[in-house]
Design an enzyme around this catalytic site. Sequence first.
Site, PDB file in Angstrom:
ATOM      1  CD  GLU A 156       4.515 -15.686  21.847  1.00 54.16           C
ATOM      2  OE1 GLU A 156       5.713 -15.315  21.962  1.00 54.16           O
ATOM      3  OE2 GLU A 156       4.165 -16.602  21.087  1.00 54.16           O
ATOM      4  CG  HIS A 185       8.571 -18.263  24.482  1.00 54.91           C
ATOM      5  ND1 HIS A 185       9.223 -19.455  24.262  1.00 54.91           N
ATOM      6  CD2 HIS A 185       7.601 -18.180  23.533  1.00 54.91           C
ATOM      7  CE1 HIS A 185       8.663 -20.075  23.230  1.00 54.91           C
ATOM      8  NE2 HIS A 185       7.682 -19.329  22.777  1.00 54.91           N
TER       9      HIS A 185
END
Length: 265
Positions: A130, A133
């Site tokens: 995550e 990203h």
Amino acid sequence: MKTKMFLAGLLATALVAACATTTSPTGRTQYVGGVSQAQLNRLGEQAFAEAKQKTPQSRDARQVAYVGCVVDAVARQLPAPWNQQRWDYALFENSEANAWALPGGKVGVYTGIFQVATNQDQLAAVIAHEIGHVIARHHDERITRQLGAAGAVQLLGALAGDYGQLATQGGSVLAQAGFLLPNSRAQETEADVVGQDIMARAGFDPRGAVALWRNMSAAGGARSPEWLSTHPDPASRLRELESRADALLPTMQAARSAGKAPRCR
């Protein structure tokens, strides 16, 4: 209203025209720069505050500390400038096996993730993916595309700090900014590559990413969580994760020899 939309359209056009072509961490060409990093950070902070307002947070001090331990270990290995900011986190009471990260150094983890991330390496795979990203500028990339779309008025309102009005219109920063919308397959694969490298540099076992995906598959019939829904074919993805894990084992071993051996429980 028409005047507002027209002006927003002009501003969106000007912003997109000012965008730049850059190269992602994996060499992919990106079109970014529709908003400044300061604006992205502000949106991330607003979205994080909104999530904490709408979703109950876990009161399990042990689990909260466990998540914090992994987030901190991963964050210390990020490249500049992301390693120079504080990374806040929250553990939400939600049965979905999900997690996300936002510009501005914000990480959200759902308690449901513990059903599939059964040790620190697997949880690190989720969190590093995550955060991948963020450092690969995927939020910037998505917002740049959206600036030319019909939602430009609401998005520009959020960028201007008009959060109260946005909320009363039934929207949300999370939705309007597209922070938690499904990513493209290119972005998801890229986050896998970046995340697996970061977790190995932090001393986590990169094979944890492989085990995590196997656990997700073993969960059976349940719908895949949003953050995994646009990944490539599972079998192909497993092969890629396994191949990278083997190549990253020396990185993990070097990190542990240097004293980076996370002990998150």
